[in-house]
Design an enzyme around this catalytic site. Structure first.
Site, PDB file in Angstrom:
ATOM      1  CE1 TYR A  67     -27.062   1.850  -6.994  1.00 45.60           C
ATOM      2  CE2 TYR A  67     -26.076  -0.320  -6.691  1.00 45.60           C
ATOM      3  CZ  TYR A  67     -26.288   0.808  -7.462  1.00 45.60           C
ATOM      4  OH  TYR A  67     -25.718   0.898  -8.710  1.00 45.60           O
ATOM      5  CG  HIS A  80       0.144  -3.873  -5.052  1.00 45.95           C
ATOM      6  ND1 HIS A  80       0.029  -2.540  -4.694  1.00 45.95           N
ATOM      7  CD2 HIS A  80       1.396  -4.010  -5.551  1.00 45.95           C
ATOM      8  CE1 HIS A  80       1.161  -1.904  -4.971  1.00 45.95           C
ATOM      9  NE2 HIS A  80       2.008  -2.771  -5.493  1.00 45.95           N
ATOM     10  CG  ASP A 121     -22.380   5.566  -4.260  1.00 40.78           C
ATOM     11  OD1 ASP A 121     -23.164   5.834  -3.339  1.00 40.78           O
ATOM     12  OD2 ASP A 121     -22.563   5.912  -5.439  1.00 40.78           O
ATOM     13  CG  HIS A 181       4.499   0.916  -3.313  1.00 43.89           C
ATOM     14  ND1 HIS A 181       4.931  -0.161  -2.575  1.00 43.89           N
ATOM     15  CD2 HIS A 181       4.198   0.433  -4.528  1.00 43.89           C
ATOM     16  CE1 HIS A 181       4.894  -1.249  -3.345  1.00 43.89           C
ATOM     17  NE2 HIS A 181       4.455  -0.917  -4.519  1.00 43.89           N
ATOM     18  CG  HIS A 229       2.539   0.096  -9.401  1.00 44.83           C
ATOM     19  ND1 HIS A 229       3.812   0.585  -9.298  1.00 44.83           N
ATOM     20  CD2 HIS A 229       2.445  -0.866  -8.451  1.00 44.83           C
ATOM     21  CE1 HIS A 229       4.476  -0.060  -8.345  1.00 44.83           C
ATOM     22  NE2 HIS A 229       3.665  -0.948  -7.829  1.00 44.83           N
TER      23      HIS A 229
END
Lengths: 227, 227, 227, 227
Positions: B224, B90, B115, B166, B92
């Site tokens: 790839y 998580h 991608d 958020h 910001h």
């Protein structure tokens, strides 16, 4: 105390908030009636701890030395009106300045904002010609205080402001906290601008989410961080 | 495992995704029923490997020590619902937050997006007042899961989400991969915003180009990278 | 003097104002009739103090050595017309270029601008085909001077300009001051652009605030900085 | 040659053009019929000189080792069609990607652009479903060549292109020059976007200014730089 103020001043260029000599941090010792503040116009790279300027609450120098920041009178007004704060920071950080120049309050568009500022970050009215030509820095402090009174904002809950056409001031219990508030203010200023680009009709977050995030970090019910 | 989580947490400020203490990485050992997560509110510069917090899937501390990140309950919900992921991140980060604050899904405007994310990166609905005031972090996890179910999105194919008002959560098989997904999410968030500035009527790339780029890197036909 | 010009040239990439070889600083010794300027097309990382080029006011080399910056003729025109300046800087810093490419003056939207530039930073007219194909760099200098004359701007009060479709030139009493003016110009260019994004009807600050900030730092009534 | 390609590849993250593993540089030795290119999916921080992959012009490996960049087929097409270039660079640099995602040519809004690119930087058409699903990387090369043919653009005069929905390719006589062209392309892409923000009706610079700046640096009349 000089060392704390010195360190906090250096944190301004380090965090990308100021260029050249634009910015200053002060701290007050309320019991001793003493303020320590950055000297005026000294480049951060050459500033030494002993250059910090010591004054009383009238702005009189208590030690021989350099001239204090020209914004000292603004800091003093804030210390007199906002009794719980012990440090004031002023910068020209670019995203906060952008909103100040726009004359707009920064709306609380998200929880990044709400974690530190309990509601929109207000912008003062324009100073009048009389205010600017008489005692400019003092009047800058007064218009900040007027803004918080008229909008009934608690300066502890919203620890920062935009001065119209000028830039941000923030404050806090300690110099470190006041500088952090400047960092957050600039970050949410940038986020808010970009948010309006992506969604032209965006609204502030609801009050209950503002409450949740602010009181998760502040006050007696806070549960963020270590005890 | 503590070291891996510690290293992944440090990668957040190093890659410019987080300021101050905003962000956290966790990892789960599904066999042992153990989660390791960043402690709450500790500055990255002072954090040590031994500060990492160890809990079970109920969020109970398994070792004496610091309090876990306040977002732990969100991480746990995601681990319970998304069985193949072993790490949650998580942040910001500012461009992802900008879209979250706008309440908009990030459209797949190009192959940089394709991608890593097989389609638009969804944004949850706004949490209700009841959800926010009852068990906020738990409900944050639930609304993410609800979003993926309602839109029939595979959380492995789209390893990230925006929580309305958020910010972003991402995940992956390893902490390193989950952090990389946060890096990509913020990058494509910025690119998408600027793309809309340059072309106000831009459309997502066609499905066949999305397929090509995603499956060039993922699944049994991937070619790839090294084998 | 070579060392001062060398140091000022290096300050351009260090402050993020130039990429590759785009930019140059010169200094004039008016008594000796000598100009020192960056050599043309030399990468900053390989440039040495002794590479600085020494010319007279006709642009003739006074020492065997490298070719001077191709913009030398512009610098010379400015030195001839603006008698009080001793250094000229040219960059392609991105925010100043953006305004130059837009053909717009940068309005004085705030005190960050007013602290250094006493009013809008003008943009020249487009050069004509004849001017460009005859003596391009000389004509670039002439159109700058024309701009200041026609608008009755004092080049000391507004120490910078945008050349239409090209980029900024700034100047000052010393190379250090001229480079600082380039830093400020780019910063206020970025702030002004963002200000217009946040408030589409923003107006320049009132004359009395412009006066206050400019004369707080400049002229006989200045009280900013140390004496 | 491996060292040159290795160094040029490392210049991509150093100049801020690529994140993670997004980007690759190759060089061709036309006499020897040999291409050296970055290996696929290897992080820049772990890449060694000996990891560079050596192929012939059919893309066959000439040495045991790592798999080449998945974009090799695009590079080969460009080498076959554009006979004077010896190096190709591909990145996902954000401002160039933004224009590629917008499907728009980058107009020549100023001299920063004209110094390197003699006219607008074209954007290819969208690849068809058949082209993407058959031989994607090969077809990417073909659509670039088609774009230059249809618009009668000389690939030496405009050493870069945007692939629709994808990102930029640039080229040059040497790897260093090709990387520089990627740096310039991203810079002018950012400047062009911001220019349109500040002036919504901006036009490209006139042909005579484009001529002046381009031929000041290129061709037999060039006088920029040292001889």
């Amino acid at each position: 105390m000089k060392e704390r103020v010195f360190t906090a001043n250096l944190a301004l260029p380090d965090s990308g908030l100021v260029k050249l000599t634009w910015g200053n941090v002060s701290e007050i010792d309320r019991d001793a009636g003493v303020i320590v503040i950055k000297p005026s116009g000294i480049p951060y790279s050459k500033m030494k701890i002993c250059d910090m300027v010591v004054t009383n609450l009238n702005g009189d120098l208590l030690e021989a030395g350099l001239k204090p920041s020209s914004d000292l009178a603004t800091h003093i007004e804030l210390y007199k009106a906002f009794k719980e704060i012990n440090s004031v920071v002023h910068t020209h950080s670019k995203h906060a300045v952008m909103w100040a120049q726009s004359g707009r309050e920064i709306p609380a568009y998200g929880t990044t904002h709400a974690d530190t500022f309990y509601g929109g970050i207000p912008c003062t009215r324009q100073l009048t010609s009389e205010e600017v030509t008489s005692a400019y820095e003092l009047e800058t402090g007064k218009v900040i205080i007027e803004t918080f009174k008229e909008k009934s904002i608690d300066p502890l809950a919203v620890p920062g402001v935009l001065v119209y056409g000028h830039g941000p001031f923030t404050w806090g219990e300690t110099p470190q906290k006041a500088v952090e508030n400047s960092v957050v203010l600039d970050e949410v200023a940038e986020m808010a601008c970009m948010t309006e680009m992506v969604n032209k009709t965006v609204q502030p977050i609801p009050q209950y989410l503002l409450d949740k995030h602010y009181f998760r970090k502040h006050g007696i019910s806070a549960y963020y961080g270590q005890v």
